[in-house]
Design a protein around this motif. Structure first.
Motif, PDB file in Angstrom:
ATOM      1  N   THR A  86      -9.149  15.230   9.043  1.00 41.83           N
ATOM      2  CA  THR A  86      -8.946  15.134   7.593  1.00 41.83           C
ATOM      3  C   THR A  86      -9.458  16.362   6.841  1.00 41.83           C
ATOM      4  O   THR A  86      -9.279  16.458   5.634  1.00 41.83           O
ATOM      5  N   ARG A 111      -4.216  13.083  -6.643  1.00 43.53           N
ATOM      6  CA  ARG A 111      -3.110  12.728  -5.750  1.00 43.53           C
ATOM      7  C   ARG A 111      -3.486  12.984  -4.292  1.00 43.53           C
ATOM      8  O   ARG A 111      -3.183  12.173  -3.405  1.00 43.53           O
ATOM      9  N   ARG A 123      -5.881  10.282  -3.113  1.00 40.88           N
ATOM     10  CA  ARG A 123      -5.176   9.020  -2.875  1.00 40.88           C
ATOM     11  C   ARG A 123      -4.439   9.061  -1.540  1.00 40.88           C
ATOM     12  O   ARG A 123      -4.426   8.082  -0.786  1.00 40.88           O
ATOM     13  N   ARG A 124      -3.822  10.214  -1.255  1.00 41.63           N
ATOM     14  CA  ARG A 124      -3.088  10.364   0.004  1.00 41.63           C
ATOM     15  C   ARG A 124      -4.055  10.269   1.188  1.00 41.63           C
ATOM     16  O   ARG A 124      -3.760   9.615   2.192  1.00 41.63           O
ATOM     17  N   GLN A 181      -5.278   6.772   2.179  1.00 42.51           N
ATOM     18  CA  GLN A 181      -4.340   5.907   2.889  1.00 42.51           C
ATOM     19  C   GLN A 181      -4.668   5.846   4.379  1.00 42.51           C
ATOM     20  O   GLN A 181      -4.289   4.894   5.065  1.00 42.51           O
ATOM     21  N   SER A 182      -5.407   6.876   4.866  1.00 43.55           N
ATOM     22  CA  SER A 182      -5.726   6.924   6.290  1.00 43.55           C
ATOM     23  C   SER A 182      -7.231   6.931   6.579  1.00 43.55           C
ATOM     24  O   SER A 182      -7.629   6.853   7.734  1.00 43.55           O
ATOM     25  N   SER A 217     -11.319   5.824   4.700  1.00 43.12           N
ATOM     26  CA  SER A 217     -12.073   5.267   3.561  1.00 43.12           C
ATOM     27  C   SER A 217     -13.404   5.990   3.417  1.00 43.12           C
ATOM     28  O   SER A 217     -14.372   5.426   2.924  1.00 43.12           O
ATOM     29  N   GLN A 225     -13.772   9.034  -1.554  1.00 39.96           N
ATOM     30  CA  GLN A 225     -13.787   8.061  -2.649  1.00 39.96           C
ATOM     31  C   GLN A 225     -14.573   8.600  -3.844  1.00 39.96           C
ATOM     32  O   GLN A 225     -14.179   8.412  -4.998  1.00 39.96           O
TER      33      GLN A 225
END
Length: 212
Positions: free
Chosen positions: A31, A52, A55-56, A59-60, A62, A67
């Motif tokens: 990531t 954005r 948020r993307r 999706q994979s 946490s 956050q």
């Protein structure tokens, strides 16, 4: 840890690359490239793009740092309801993280939920280290809930930070702290008005602000 994101945000330009590298090292390797793009967009004040990208990423993963960055994006764009909801959820999971509580309290203050702001921000008093906007958010929330004496003490801490260091992070913020301090000196008749006015005039000269 939550404070890592603020280390990047608050760092001087020369230190940001080092802070960013340290932050990215906490993330899963797969990531890091996408996370770096999100961080750099935030630092360039491209908050909508950074949001954005966060948020993307979420999706994979946490991961807490992503956050927190999303919460910062909300806050910077004035999306205080979204920020408060996210920071509240994070605080339930990480109740010992002071920076999460700080931004939850400041989000409540921005929303005008002053009692909720006081409930959170008073738990950080006195702060372990200087956090921009903590004193003004907490002081204003106290003042708006009728706690003038406490509010005066908090605004003075912001003024004291300037008096000790001579540094002006935000001239508008420091000016506001002085004006609230002077108002409360008069309201409380505490005998500190002249001393604080002299300090304020020195600040105005230093910051090159014309008194209103």
């Amino acid at each position: 840890m939550a404070e890592q994101i603020l280390t990047i945000i608050n760092a001087e330009n020369n230190d940001r690359e080092t802070a960013l590298e340290k932050q990215l090292s906490l993330l899963p390797e797969e990531t890091r490239e996408a996370a770096e793009k999100a961080y750099r967009a935030w630092l360039n004040e491209d908050y909508e793009i950074a949001e954005r990208r966060c948020r993307r990423l979420l999706q994979s993963t946490s991961h807490l740092e992503i956050q927190l960055l999303l919460g910062q994006c909300y806050f910077a764009q004035g999306k205080w309801l979204e920020a408060s909801e996210l920071f509240r959820e994070l605080l339930e999971e990480y109740p010992e993280e002071a920076e999460i509580r700080l931004y939850l309290g400041m989000s409540y203050h921005a929303l005008g939920s002053f009692e909720k702001a006081v409930d959170e921000l008073e738990k950080l008093w006195p702060p372990q280290e200087y956090s921009p906007f903590y004193f003004t958010s907490y002081g204003d929330s106290l003042q708006m809930t009728g706690k003038k004496r406490q509010a005066r003490d908090v605004f003075y801490k912001e003024v004291e930070q300037y008096e000790k260091t001579g540094e002006i992070l935000s001239a508008e913020m420091t000016d506001g702290a002085y004006q609230n301090l002077l108002y409360l000196d008069l309201a409380l008749a505490n005998g500190a008005y002249q001393r604080d006015m002299d300090s304020y005039l020195c600040f105005l000269e230093h910051a090159e602000i014309t008194p209103k």
